[in-house]
Design an enzyme around this catalytic site. Structure first.
Site, PDB file in Angstrom:
ATOM      1  N   SER A  67       0.831  -1.204   0.000  1.00  0.00           N
ATOM      2  CA  SER A  67       0.000   0.000   0.000  1.00  0.00           C
ATOM      3  C   SER A  67       0.858   1.242   0.000  1.00  0.00           C
ATOM      4  CB  SER A  67      -0.952   0.023   1.212  1.00  0.00           C
ATOM      5  OG  SER A  67      -0.241   0.021   2.423  1.00  0.00           O
ATOM      6  N   CYS A  68       0.588   2.119  -0.932  1.00  0.00           N
ATOM      7  CA  CYS A  68       1.054   3.507  -0.938  1.00  0.00           C
ATOM      8  C   CYS A  68       2.477   3.727  -1.437  1.00  0.00           C
ATOM      9  CB  CYS A  68       0.916   4.139   0.430  1.00  0.00           C
ATOM     10  SG  CYS A  68      -0.732   4.032   1.142  1.00  0.00           S
ATOM     11  N   ASP A  69       2.639   4.875  -2.076  1.00  0.00           N
ATOM     12  CA  ASP A  69       3.936   5.400  -2.476  1.00  0.00           C
ATOM     13  C   ASP A  69       3.883   6.912  -2.295  1.00  0.00           C
ATOM     14  OD1 ASP A  69       5.537   3.081  -3.973  1.00  0.00           O
ATOM     15  OD2 ASP A  69       3.408   2.914  -4.507  1.00  0.00           O
TER      16      ASP A  69
END
Length: 469
Positions: free
Chosen positions: A5-7
């Site tokens: 999840s997520c960058d």
């Protein structure tokens, strides 16, 4: 549940154009989680004996909190990403390492994002707020609604002048001051360049046998299973994200950051059980006479969403169309089976209806060109991820949902094309307006107070005009 999840990204001058710090984040969450964009004004708190309720626990209140705009999962108190009136931006990432994840309810990383924004007027002060709260209250608890999902956190914190990476493991942490470009993903990334740290961080690693006390201390190597020797050559999203930043170093603009967040081959623009549920790009001019401008989608699939501008000015109009319905808060996993309330806000509802038309149009085009190139193709339907089997010799099209996808005129597909064309035109207007503001150093206050809500309404009109026709 897969730990992806997520960058989050940042670029500082001279890596950017126009003496601007550029911040960006994709929030990758469970595919059906709604993310709202919400504004909270600055406030003075006279009754400091009254404690502040976060997602799970209460913390001490402070005398003053700053105005914030947040992009947050609609079921919780904190935020995935956001900005405050002083130009501070924060995004967090889920990380896992050697230390067991605490399931005891404490502060979520997303709570710490909001608390840092509300209580700090610079990036380093926000770092101080987060590590102080981490030491006092700890981090832990379920991070998803209706699912068992817990993690520790890393943070990217930026303002007009500087940026910091903060990575945590339980109560221990290390921080790195950013030079040039930097990104974080779902792994420890601070190695030997440590500019600030928890006072017992090295001793704890030595006690646990993670560091021999002789070799140069490497935070990621000690506190996680990351092979730091190959960290920048692996196929990980962290490595791919850095390559995208480095490719444009010296010429990075907010448009560059938008395109990075839309990049599919790198995995930055995520699809599947976890997908990009919301995105944000911030422009932080080093010239204090210029406003910081924050672009937020409030919708999933950044390549099919509009990045809409928000600017902090007095008397901002309420963000009603990106605010989710309010439900009585209950423990997300208190009941089995857990039935999630319908948290879709007005923009999200219309965007999802339009997305089906856009997906049909995109699928038809992708399939048509594949049909002309190869006798057998399997394509992934962009909305559901279902596989489409295309047998070209007889133009035989089969889809798991039994929709016909023959390359012929179809009103729904044509509407999908029209929607895509119109949202890109709208976003072009956004970018032109941003440049006008930054070049002319002038804000029309009457227009600016309603800037984000008006673009949201314009986006909704595009969807509704094609859905209802």
């Amino acid at each position: 549940m897969q730990p992806y999840s997520c960058d989050t990204f940042v670029a500082l001058p001279p890596a950017t154009v126009g003496n601007r710090v550029i911040f960006g984040k994709n929030s990758d969450r469970l595919f059906d989680e709604v993310q709202e964009v919400i504004y909270f004004p600055a406030a003075v708190h006279s009754d400091l004996e009254k404690r502040l309720k976060c997602t799970y626990i209460e913390v001490d209140q402070v005398p003053e909190t700053y105005a914030v705009v947040l992009s947050r999962p609609a079921w919780l108190w904190g935020a995935e990403m956001g900005a405050n009136e002083h130009g501070v931006c924060i995004g967090n990432e889920a990380i896992w390492g050697r230390e067991d994840i605490s399931k005891e309810e404490a502060l979520l990383g997303m709570d710490l994002v909001r608390l840092g924004l509300e209580r700090a007027d610079t990036a380093e002060k926000a770092l101080n707020v987060i590590v102080d709260l981490l030491g006092k209250y700890g981090q832990g608890g379920n991070c998803a609604e209706g699912e068992e999902f817990s993690y520790y956190n890393s943070f990217l914190i930026a303002d007009r002048n500087e940026a910091w990476i903060l990575e945590t493991s339980g109560k221990f942490w290390a921080a790195e001051k950013v030079q040039g470009v930097r990104n974080i993903s779902n792994q420890f990334s601070i190695t030997t360049k440590i500019d600030r740290e928890h006072p017992d961080m090295r001793n704890y690693a030595k006690q646990r046998g993670w560091w021999d006390g002789k070799e140069e201390f490497d935070f990621a190597a000690a506190y996680s299973y990351t092979d730091t020797a190959t960290m920048m050559t692996s196929p990980s999203r962290y490595c791919q994200g850095y390559k995208l930043l480095d490719k444009h170093k010296g010429n990075i603009t907010y448009e560059t950051m938008v395109e990075i967040l839309r990049d599919r081959p790198s995995g930055i623009n995520m699809k599947g059980e976890f997908l990009t549920t919301a995105s944000m790009v911030s422009i932080l001019p080093q010239d204090p006479s210029l406003p910081c401008i924050h672009l937020l989608t409030g919708t999933p699939h950044p390549e099919r969403s509009v990045f809409k501008p928000f600017i902090f000015v007095p008397h901002v109009s309420p963000l009603l169309d990106t605010k989710s319905p309010t439900f009585e808060l209950e423990r997300p996993v208190a009941k089995k089976p857990y039935v999630k309330p319908d948290r879709r806000h007005l923009l999200y509802q219309n965007h999802q209806q339009a997305l089906e038309m856009i997906s049909n149009h995109k699928l038809r085009l992708e399939a048509f060109w594949s049909w002309s190139c190869s006798p057998w193709q399997y394509l992934q339907e962009p909305l559901s991820g279902a596989l489409v089997h295309l047998h070209t010799p007889h133009c035989s099209w089969q889809h798991s949902s039994a929709h016909s996808l023959c390359p012929r005129d179809c009103s729904k597909e044509e509407k999908g094309k029209t929607i895509l064309d119109n949202v890109r035109k709208l976003e072009k207007e956004v970018f032109e307006e941003i440049e006008s503001i930054l070049q002319n150093s002038h804000l029309d206050m009457d227009k600016t107070v309603n800037l984000f809500p008006q673009y949201v309404r314009d986006e909704i009109k595009i969807y509704q005009s094609n859905i209802s026709s």
